[in-house]
Scaffold this motif. Structure first.
Motif, PDB file in Angstrom:
ATOM      1  N   ASP A  65      -3.337  71.420 -81.316  1.00 52.00           N
ATOM      2  CA  ASP A  65      -1.902  71.172 -81.414  1.00 52.00           C
ATOM      3  C   ASP A  65      -1.280  71.249 -80.030  1.00 52.00           C
ATOM      4  O   ASP A  65      -1.722  72.012 -79.175  1.00 52.00           O
ATOM      5  N   VAL A  66      -0.226  70.473 -79.826  1.00 55.71           N
ATOM      6  CA  VAL A  66       0.492  70.521 -78.552  1.00 55.71           C
ATOM      7  C   VAL A  66       1.544  71.622 -78.599  1.00 55.71           C
ATOM      8  O   VAL A  66       1.962  72.051 -79.668  1.00 55.71           O
ATOM      9  N   VAL A  67       1.942  72.060 -77.422  1.00 55.29           N
ATOM     10  CA  VAL A  67       3.000  73.064 -77.313  1.00 55.29           C
ATOM     11  C   VAL A  67       4.191  72.392 -76.663  1.00 55.29           C
ATOM     12  O   VAL A  67       4.031  71.790 -75.607  1.00 55.29           O
ATOM     13  N   PRO A  68       5.376  72.424 -77.202  1.00 56.09           N
ATOM     14  CA  PRO A  68       5.787  72.991 -78.484  1.00 56.09           C
ATOM     15  C   PRO A  68       5.222  72.168 -79.642  1.00 56.09           C
ATOM     16  O   PRO A  68       4.972  70.979 -79.506  1.00 56.09           O
ATOM     17  N   TYR A  69       5.038  72.818 -80.762  1.00 50.21           N
ATOM     18  CA  TYR A  69       4.390  72.224 -81.914  1.00 50.21           C
ATOM     19  C   TYR A  69       5.107  70.960 -82.366  1.00 50.21           C
ATOM     20  O   TYR A  69       6.319  70.917 -82.496  1.00 50.21           O
ATOM     21  N   ASN A  70       4.325  69.924 -82.582  1.00 47.24           N
ATOM     22  CA  ASN A  70       4.817  68.659 -83.097  1.00 47.24           C
ATOM     23  C   ASN A  70       3.759  68.144 -84.073  1.00 47.24           C
ATOM     24  O   ASN A  70       2.626  67.880 -83.659  1.00 47.24           O
ATOM     25  N   PRO A  71       4.086  68.022 -85.374  1.00 43.59           N
ATOM     26  CA  PRO A  71       3.067  67.621 -86.345  1.00 43.59           C
ATOM     27  C   PRO A  71       2.548  66.201 -86.126  1.00 43.59           C
ATOM     28  O   PRO A  71       1.475  65.861 -86.609  1.00 43.59           O
ATOM     29  N   LEU A  72       3.266  65.394 -85.367  1.00 43.37           N
ATOM     30  CA  LEU A  72       2.847  64.019 -85.132  1.00 43.37           C
ATOM     31  C   LEU A  72       2.038  63.839 -83.859  1.00 43.37           C
ATOM     32  O   LEU A  72       1.496  62.771 -83.614  1.00 43.37           O
ATOM     33  N   ARG A  73       1.945  64.863 -83.038  1.00 42.29           N
ATOM     34  CA  ARG A  73       1.253  64.732 -81.765  1.00 42.29           C
ATOM     35  C   ARG A  73       0.204  65.824 -81.619  1.00 42.29           C
ATOM     36  O   ARG A  73       0.447  66.983 -81.900  1.00 42.29           O
ATOM     37  N   LYS A  74      -0.958  65.432 -81.184  1.00 51.69           N
ATOM     38  CA  LYS A  74      -2.074  66.346 -80.935  1.00 51.69           C
ATOM     39  C   LYS A  74      -2.557  66.148 -79.507  1.00 51.69           C
ATOM     40  O   LYS A  74      -2.305  65.139 -78.870  1.00 51.69           O
ATOM     41  N   ASP A  75      -3.303  67.129 -79.024  1.00 52.85           N
ATOM     42  CA  ASP A  75      -3.931  67.044 -77.721  1.00 52.85           C
ATOM     43  C   ASP A  75      -5.412  66.775 -77.950  1.00 52.85           C
ATOM     44  O   ASP A  75      -6.096  67.567 -78.592  1.00 52.85           O
ATOM     45  N   TYR A  76      -5.902  65.656 -77.446  1.00 53.79           N
ATOM     46  CA  TYR A  76      -7.297  65.247 -77.635  1.00 53.79           C
ATOM     47  C   TYR A  76      -8.024  65.396 -76.310  1.00 53.79           C
ATOM     48  O   TYR A  76      -7.618  64.826 -75.304  1.00 53.79           O
ATOM     49  N   ASP A  77      -9.101  66.167 -76.315  1.00 51.88           N
ATOM     50  CA  ASP A  77      -9.913  66.378 -75.118  1.00 51.88           C
ATOM     51  C   ASP A  77     -11.309  65.839 -75.363  1.00 51.88           C
ATOM     52  O   ASP A  77     -11.974  66.230 -76.337  1.00 51.88           O
ATOM     53  N   PHE A  78     -11.748  64.946 -74.480  1.00 52.70           N
ATOM     54  CA  PHE A  78     -13.101  64.399 -74.528  1.00 52.70           C
ATOM     55  C   PHE A  78     -13.851  64.901 -73.310  1.00 52.70           C
ATOM     56  O   PHE A  78     -13.354  64.787 -72.192  1.00 52.70           O
ATOM     57  N   GLN A  79     -15.037  65.437 -73.524  1.00 52.66           N
ATOM     58  CA  GLN A  79     -15.922  65.783 -72.421  1.00 52.66           C
ATOM     59  C   GLN A  79     -17.163  64.920 -72.591  1.00 52.66           C
ATOM     60  O   GLN A  79     -17.842  65.010 -73.623  1.00 52.66           O
ATOM     61  N   ILE A  80     -17.433  64.086 -71.594  1.00 53.13           N
ATOM     62  CA  ILE A  80     -18.554  63.164 -71.659  1.00 53.13           C
ATOM     63  C   ILE A  80     -19.566  63.598 -70.618  1.00 53.13           C
ATOM     64  O   ILE A  80     -19.261  63.660 -69.422  1.00 53.13           O
ATOM     65  N   VAL A  81     -20.764  63.921 -71.088  1.00 54.78           N
ATOM     66  CA  VAL A  81     -21.837  64.389 -70.225  1.00 54.78           C
ATOM     67  C   VAL A  81     -22.946  63.347 -70.273  1.00 54.78           C
ATOM     68  O   VAL A  81     -23.515  63.088 -71.335  1.00 54.78           O
ATOM     69  N   ALA A  82     -23.247  62.761 -69.127  1.00 54.34           N
ATOM     70  CA  ALA A  82     -24.280  61.731 -69.063  1.00 54.34           C
ATOM     71  C   ALA A  82     -25.641  62.320 -69.387  1.00 54.34           C
ATOM     72  O   ALA A  82     -25.939  63.470 -69.052  1.00 54.34           O
ATOM     73  N   ASP A  83     -26.458  61.536 -70.054  1.00 57.72           N
ATOM     74  CA  ASP A  83     -27.844  61.915 -70.323  1.00 57.72           C
ATOM     75  C   ASP A  83     -28.556  62.060 -68.979  1.00 57.72           C
ATOM     76  O   ASP A  83     -28.186  61.408 -67.997  1.00 57.72           O
ATOM     77  N   LYS A  84     -29.569  62.905 -68.906  1.00 62.39           N
ATOM     78  CA  LYS A  84     -30.212  63.145 -67.614  1.00 62.39           C
ATOM     79  C   LYS A  84     -30.888  61.907 -67.054  1.00 62.39           C
ATOM     80  O   LYS A  84     -31.122  61.815 -65.862  1.00 62.39           O
ATOM     81  N   SER A  85     -31.157  60.912 -67.892  1.00 60.80           N
ATOM     82  CA  SER A  85     -31.754  59.671 -67.399  1.00 60.80           C
ATOM     83  C   SER A  85     -30.710  58.682 -66.868  1.00 60.80           C
ATOM     84  O   SER A  85     -31.060  57.709 -66.211  1.00 60.80           O
ATOM     85  N   VAL A  86     -29.418  58.931 -67.132  1.00 63.29           N
ATOM     86  CA  VAL A  86     -28.357  58.040 -66.687  1.00 63.29           C
ATOM     87  C   VAL A  86     -27.811  58.538 -65.355  1.00 63.29           C
ATOM     88  O   VAL A  86     -27.239  59.613 -65.277  1.00 63.29           O
ATOM     89  N   THR A  87     -28.037  57.747 -64.308  1.00 71.73           N
ATOM     90  CA  THR A  87     -27.573  58.124 -62.979  1.00 71.73           C
ATOM     91  C   THR A  87     -26.755  56.986 -62.381  1.00 71.73           C
ATOM     92  O   THR A  87     -26.838  55.848 -62.826  1.00 71.73           O
ATOM     93  N   ALA A  88     -25.976  57.325 -61.386  1.00 75.41           N
ATOM     94  CA  ALA A  88     -25.153  56.327 -60.692  1.00 75.41           C
ATOM     95  C   ALA A  88     -26.056  55.383 -59.909  1.00 75.41           C
ATOM     96  O   ALA A  88     -27.130  55.771 -59.433  1.00 75.41           O
ATOM     97  N   ASP A  89     -25.599  54.130 -59.764  1.00 77.61           N
ATOM     98  CA  ASP A  89     -26.377  53.119 -59.061  1.00 77.61           C
ATOM     99  C   ASP A  89     -26.514  53.386 -57.578  1.00 77.61           C
ATOM    100  O   ASP A  89     -27.508  53.072 -56.969  1.00 77.61           O
ATOM    101  N   ARG A  90     -25.493  53.962 -56.971  1.00 78.75           N
ATOM    102  CA  ARG A  90     -25.485  54.181 -55.529  1.00 78.75           C
ATOM    103  C   ARG A  90     -25.584  55.661 -55.215  1.00 78.75           C
ATOM    104  O   ARG A  90     -25.376  56.513 -56.054  1.00 78.75           O
ATOM    105  N   ASP A  91     -25.859  55.921 -53.934  1.00 77.60           N
ATOM    106  CA  ASP A  91     -25.874  57.306 -53.456  1.00 77.60           C
ATOM    107  C   ASP A  91     -24.449  57.843 -53.478  1.00 77.60           C
ATOM    108  O   ASP A  91     -23.510  57.157 -53.117  1.00 77.60           O
ATOM    109  N   LEU A  92     -24.265  59.076 -53.912  1.00 76.41           N
ATOM    110  CA  LEU A  92     -22.942  59.669 -54.091  1.00 76.41           C
ATOM    111  C   LEU A  92     -22.524  60.507 -52.883  1.00 76.41           C
ATOM    112  O   LEU A  92     -22.053  61.615 -53.021  1.00 76.41           O
ATOM    113  N   ASN A  93     -22.670  59.981 -51.705  1.00 76.19           N
ATOM    114  CA  ASN A  93     -22.270  60.730 -50.500  1.00 76.19           C
ATOM    115  C   ASN A  93     -20.799  60.949 -50.451  1.00 76.19           C
ATOM    116  O   ASN A  93     -19.990  60.206 -50.673  1.00 76.19           O
TER     117      ASN A  93
END
Length: 162
Positions: free
Chosen positions: A134-162
């Motif tokens: 629920d959001v603060v102050p309480y609003n029955p029509l609005r919620k707080d949505y949190d997504f945490q996306i963790v890449a699989d260990k086989s999924v890496t960025a294409d380039r070096d992350l310097n």
């Protein structure tokens, strides 16, 4: 008559597609997981997000965007080695539905853990943790949505992350 009707349908479809173009889709998340922070920065700024915080030393970027109706979308992209981690916080139900409905199409595993955290594991791509509060102050029509996306260990960025 047919040409004007076709043109009208085309205009309506293009407007409706453009209306969600600034929201993050699951295809966008897949793109972000496979590319480095510089490409993520360019991509999110092109979608209309504003850079809130950028820390090159800690490999962390934070973006924000206000949406109609007083809602918002915050995206945090962090690199750890060659893996990308994404945190997405929003109060926009459209953003929640866009990601949740696309994830529901092909989960490998899904579960509900303690504290009402939905967990989806997408084989060979990532794990998605969704928390709805629920959001603060309480609003029955609005919620707080949190997504945490963790890449699989086989999924890496294409380039070096310097």
């Amino acid at each position: 008559m047919k040409k004007s009707l076709t043109l009208l349908v085309f205009i309506c479809l293009s407007i409706s597609c453009f209306a969600q173009s600034n929201l993050i889709s699951f295809e966008d998340i897949k793109y972000l997981l496979h590319n480095d922070l510089n490409q993520a920065d360019t991509f999110l700024v092109a979608k209309g997000y504003k850079v809130k915080t950028r820390n090159v030393k800690k490999k962390y970027n934070e973006y924000t965007m206000s949406v109609k109706g007083g809602t918002f979308v915050n995206v945090n992209v962090r690199a750890d080695g060659k893996r990308i981690f994404i945190d997405l916080e929003t109060t926009d139900i459209g953003q929640y539905d866009l990601i949740n409905n696309s994830i529901m199409q092909y989960p490998n595993k899904s579960s509900m853990t303690a504290g009402d955290i939905l967990t989806y594991t997408l084989k060979g791509l990532c794990a998605v943790y969704i928390t709805v509060t629920d959001v603060v102050p309480y609003n029955p029509l609005r919620k707080d949505y949190d997504f945490q996306i963790v890449a699989d260990k086989s999924v890496t960025a294409d380039r070096d992350l310097n």
